[in-house]
Design a protein around this motif. Structure first.
Motif, PDB file in Angstrom:
ATOM      1  N   LYS A  35       0.841  -1.203   0.000  1.00  0.00           N
ATOM      2  CA  LYS A  35       0.000   0.000   0.000  1.00  0.00           C
ATOM      3  C   LYS A  35       0.871   1.247   0.000  1.00  0.00           C
ATOM      4  N   LYS A  38       2.295   1.678  -3.419  1.00  0.00           N
ATOM      5  CA  LYS A  38       1.274   2.205  -4.324  1.00  0.00           C
ATOM      6  C   LYS A  38       1.109   3.712  -4.120  1.00  0.00           C
ATOM      7  N   GLU A  42       1.862   6.662  -6.820  1.00  0.00           N
ATOM      8  CA  GLU A  42       0.839   7.635  -7.192  1.00  0.00           C
ATOM      9  C   GLU A  42       1.356   9.057  -7.001  1.00  0.00           C
TER      10      GLU A  42
END
Length: 90
Positions: A35, A38, A42
């Motif tokens: 997570k 990610k 981003e």
């Protein structure tokens, strides 16, 4: 299902994280790590998009040289200092 082999250092990090009680097992540690990855990706993509936007804006509207910015900032600061001096009577 993919089997992932951790290095000794990665295993130690996972064990340390689980020892805090925040994670119930290696899978939760890996989930949290993915997570985070990610989110980082981003953020990286958003930053790159902002650079592209700034480049495009510069090409469309022209660029400002740093010396021009410095002169303008100096003038703004001098004006603000003048207003402060006028208020304080100096």
């Amino acid at each position: 299902m993919t089997v992932v082999r951790l290095t000794e250092e990665q295993e130690a990090i996972a064990q340390s994280a689980m020892a805090t009680g925040r994670y119930n097992g290696p899978q939760e540690v890996i989930d949290a790590a993915l997570k985070l990855l990610k989110t980082r990706e981003e953020q990286r993509e958003a930053f790159l998009r902002s650079l592209d936007d700034a480049r495009r804006e510069g090409e469309e509207q022209g660029y400002v040289e740093i010396d021009e910015v410095a002169v303008e900032l100096d003038a703004i600061i001098a004006e603000a200092e003048g207003k402060l001096d006028a208020r304080s009577g100096h």
